[in-house]
Design a protein around this motif. Structure first.
Motif, mmCIF file in Angstrom:
data_model
loop_
_atom_site.group_PDB
_atom_site.id
_atom_site.type_symbol
_atom_site.label_atom_id
_atom_site.label_comp_id
_atom_site.label_asym_id
_atom_site.label_seq_id
_atom_site.Cartn_x
_atom_site.Cartn_y
_atom_site.Cartn_z
ATOM 1 N N LYS A 125 0.810 -0.961 -0.212
ATOM 2 C CA LYS A 125 0.026 -0.076 0.105
ATOM 3 C C LYS A 125 1.281 1.230 0.085
ATOM 4 C CE LYS A 125 -3.749 -3.330 0.716
ATOM 5 N NZ LYS A 125 -4.320 -3.708 -0.031
ATOM 6 N N ASP A 126 0.069 2.466 -0.135
ATOM 7 C CA ASP A 126 0.839 4.028 -0.306
ATOM 8 C C ASP A 126 0.995 4.350 0.525
ATOM 9 O OD1 ASP A 126 1.771 3.441 -3.238
ATOM 10 O OD2 ASP A 126 -0.312 4.681 -4.076
ATOM 11 N N TYR A 127 0.483 4.038 2.038
ATOM 12 C CA TYR A 127 0.171 5.190 2.679
ATOM 13 C C TYR A 127 0.466 3.826 3.514
ATOM 14 C CZ TYR A 127 -2.119 8.434 0.541
ATOM 15 O OH TYR A 127 -2.649 9.406 -0.359
ATOM 16 N N LEU A 128 1.322 4.216 4.854
ATOM 17 C CA LEU A 128 2.158 3.449 5.695
ATOM 18 C C LEU A 128 1.937 4.119 7.476
ATOM 19 C CD1 LEU A 128 5.801 3.444 4.360
ATOM 20 C CD2 LEU A 128 4.007 1.762 4.013
ATOM 21 N N LEU A 129 1.394 2.893 8.089
ATOM 22 C CA LEU A 129 1.095 3.199 9.622
ATOM 23 C C LEU A 129 2.062 2.416 10.428
ATOM 24 C CD1 LEU A 129 -0.757 4.845 11.713
ATOM 25 C CD2 LEU A 129 -2.321 2.963 10.903
ATOM 26 N N PHE A 130 2.678 3.237 11.137
ATOM 27 C CA PHE A 130 3.641 2.856 12.111
ATOM 28 C C PHE A 130 3.166 2.762 13.516
ATOM 29 C CE2 PHE A 130 5.806 4.483 8.865
ATOM 30 C CZ PHE A 130 6.740 3.651 8.120
ATOM 31 N N THR A 131 3.292 1.300 14.531
ATOM 32 C CA THR A 131 3.102 0.783 15.991
ATOM 33 C C THR A 131 4.466 0.191 16.244
ATOM 34 O OG1 THR A 131 2.046 0.337 17.677
ATOM 35 C CG2 THR A 131 1.651 -1.165 15.682
ATOM 36 N N ILE A 156 2.273 13.147 5.964
ATOM 37 C CA ILE A 156 2.538 12.681 7.018
ATOM 38 C C ILE A 156 1.537 13.036 8.323
ATOM 39 C CG2 ILE A 156 3.969 12.878 9.063
ATOM 40 C CD1 ILE A 156 6.414 13.651 6.933
ATOM 41 N N VAL A 157 1.061 12.509 9.791
ATOM 42 C CA VAL A 157 -0.013 12.137 10.001
ATOM 43 C C VAL A 157 1.450 11.751 11.556
ATOM 44 C CG1 VAL A 157 -1.623 11.921 11.648
ATOM 45 C CG2 VAL A 157 -1.236 11.487 9.243
ATOM 46 N N LEU A 158 1.430 12.764 12.769
ATOM 47 C CA LEU A 158 1.951 12.401 14.110
ATOM 48 C C LEU A 158 0.248 11.965 14.883
ATOM 49 C CD1 LEU A 158 4.548 15.133 14.242
ATOM 50 C CD2 LEU A 158 4.839 13.279 13.009
ATOM 51 N N GLY A 159 0.715 10.873 15.536
ATOM 52 C CA GLY A 159 -0.371 10.557 16.810
ATOM 53 C C GLY A 159 0.261 10.696 17.368
ATOM 54 N N TYR A 160 -0.314 10.348 19.313
ATOM 55 C CA TYR A 160 -0.186 9.524 20.537
ATOM 56 C C TYR A 160 -0.266 8.275 20.534
ATOM 57 C CZ TYR A 160 -0.411 10.514 25.581
ATOM 58 O OH TYR A 160 -0.033 10.757 26.853
ATOM 59 N N GLY A 161 0.986 8.792 21.368
ATOM 60 C CA GLY A 161 1.795 6.770 22.067
ATOM 61 C C GLY A 161 1.321 6.862 23.523
ATOM 62 N N GLY A 162 0.479 6.687 24.217
ATOM 63 C CA GLY A 162 0.831 6.855 25.914
ATOM 64 C C GLY A 162 1.338 5.543 26.661
ATOM 65 N N TYR A 163 1.171 5.212 27.989
ATOM 66 C CA TYR A 163 1.384 4.107 28.481
ATOM 67 C C TYR A 163 0.444 3.928 29.562
ATOM 68 C CZ TYR A 163 6.350 4.472 26.765
ATOM 69 O OH TYR A 163 7.590 4.307 26.096
ATOM 70 N N GLU A 164 0.450 2.796 29.440
ATOM 71 C CA GLU A 164 -0.592 1.604 30.920
ATOM 72 C C GLU A 164 -0.649 3.109 31.980
ATOM 73 O OE1 GLU A 164 -0.206 -1.788 30.419
ATOM 74 O OE2 GLU A 164 -1.707 -2.212 29.110
ATOM 75 N N GLY A 198 8.126 12.809 15.992
ATOM 76 C CA GLY A 198 7.009 11.859 16.153
ATOM 77 C C GLY A 198 7.485 10.613 16.618
ATOM 78 N N VAL A 199 6.891 9.522 17.295
ATOM 79 C CA VAL A 199 6.576 7.957 17.798
ATOM 80 C C VAL A 199 6.425 7.321 17.816
ATOM 81 C CG1 VAL A 199 6.828 9.361 20.160
ATOM 82 C CG2 VAL A 199 4.277 8.613 19.405
ATOM 83 N N GLY A 200 7.378 6.737 16.634
ATOM 84 C CA GLY A 200 6.994 4.918 16.160
ATOM 85 C C GLY A 200 5.665 4.167 16.863
ATOM 86 N N ARG A 201 5.867 4.632 17.738
ATOM 87 C CA ARG A 201 4.305 4.334 18.663
ATOM 88 C C ARG A 201 3.341 4.160 17.878
ATOM 89 N NH1 ARG A 201 6.743 6.021 23.178
ATOM 90 N NH2 ARG A 201 5.073 7.570 22.922
#
Length: 368
Positions: A125-131, A156-164, A198-201
């Protein structure tokens, strides 16, 4: 001499309020974000090395996403545990899972960027989403929420990766507050037109952005930074946006010992040394102003020099910051942290000084 310290203290307070109210306020006071579903084909990319417990638990959550057109690219980076076996079982179970097996080679031994490059090239796919392998989405609409922020120009989209959250753990509050503050910074600067990390999460971009900067080649010698160094190089005011609806969040398990967390943060700080000069300058100014604020406040109050003015400035600084932290914590669903802010902030600043000093004398260990 004391009057000069007072003037300097006033300047530091102004600097802090400019950061929080002027810059971080762009995120804190932003309107609620809407999700407009798009049918963009998405490749979800997960790179794992010796993560057998996590991948067994979290990959099914990715496979069960409510999205019409997506694949999952699982990258096994020469694991020595059962990670590859589990991936192979998932590949048989889910038709949209693609497996990439990475073998160590002499040139890129244990280099996550090499493994990710192979995965990105394998993505259809042309669009990649990483975690990350130890992360999981908050809802079955994670792909929908993240991909909804793509536009013709915002690639480019920067998201939020939190912690439990761990109940009755002060260390957990420090970790989560530091994560919240970091997110507020990179989301706010991106909203202000100066994305720097950004964060890879939780990160998404169009594949062409990867090839436009020749992938990770310009920082391949840096063992970490597949997320923040890439964004620092590739992101601009024109091609970058942010996602902050609750459906777009991911979470992962936090460190449970202070030593492990310090080791993790040492890697992050060492990576930040490779940012662009102006990005390093703005970060250095922010963190140094925090330390100087506490130092001067304690000194001036101890000497009782113009203590009413000093106390007034301290109160003004806390009120301004508390408002920004409160609104930001609400957006990122970390509401409990705003009540602990004054105490946690002080411990975090002391920890950051410990990390900075430790990195002066030895290099942190990267990737597994």
């Amino acid at each position: 001499m004391l009057i000069l310290l007072l003037y300097f203290f006033i300047l530091i307070v102004i600097v802090q309020l400019v950061y929080y109210l002027g810059i971080f306020g762009k995120f804190a006071f932003a309107k609620a974000q809407k999700i407009t579903p798009k049918r963009i084909p998405i490749s979800v990319i997960v790179c794992a090395k010796n993560e057998e417990e996590n991948v067994a638990k979290f990959i099914p959550l990715l496979a069960e996403q409510n999205y019409p057109d997506f694949e999952i690219v699982l990258i096994d980076d020469a694991s020595s545990d059962s990670t590859l076996d589990i991936f192979e079982d998932f590949e048989k179970q889910y038709s949209n899972i693609r497996l990439v097996k990475v073998e160590n080679n002499e040139a890129f031994w244990g280099n996550k960027k090499y493994a990710l490059t192979l995965g990105i090239k394998a993505a259809k796919k042309d669009y990649l989403l990483f975690t990350d392998a130890d992360c999981y989405p908050t809802s079955k609409d994670w792909i929908t929420a993240m991909s909804s922020q793509f536009t013709l120009h915002k690639t480019i989209v920067l998201g939020y990766g939190g912690y439990e959250k761990i109940t009755n753990s002060f260390l957990n509050k420090i970790i989560r507050f530091e994560t919240l503050l970091t997110a507020v910074q990179y989301l706010s600067w991106a909203k202000a037109g100066n994305p720097y990390m950004g964060v890879g999460r939780n990160l998404a971009y169009k594949k062409e952005e990867f090839f436009n900067v020749n992938g990770f080649i310009n920082h391949i010698q840096v063992r970490s930074g597949d997320d923040d160094l890439f964004i620092n190089e590739a992101a601009t005011s024109k091609n970058t946006t942010i996602a902050y609806t609750p459906e777009s969040f991911t979470y992962s398990k936090p460190k449970t010992t202070y030593k492990d967390w310090i080791t993790q943060k040492r890697r992050h700080l060492a990576t930040a040394n490779h940012y662009k000069f102006l990005d390093k300058l703005q970060l250095a100014t922010f963190y140094s102003s925090q330390f100087i604020f506490f130092t001067l406040a304690i000194l001036l109050l101890a000497l009782q020099f113009q203590w009413m003015i000093v106390l007034g400035l301290v109160v003004a600084r806390y009120i301004g910051i508390w408002i920004v932290i409160g609104f930001s914590a609400g957006k990122l669903k970390e509401n409990d942290l705003k009540y602990w802010f004054p105490i946690v902030e002080l411990f975090l600043i002391l920890s950051q000084m410990n990390i900075f000093i430790a990195n002066l004398f030895s290099k942190p260990v990267h990737w597994k």
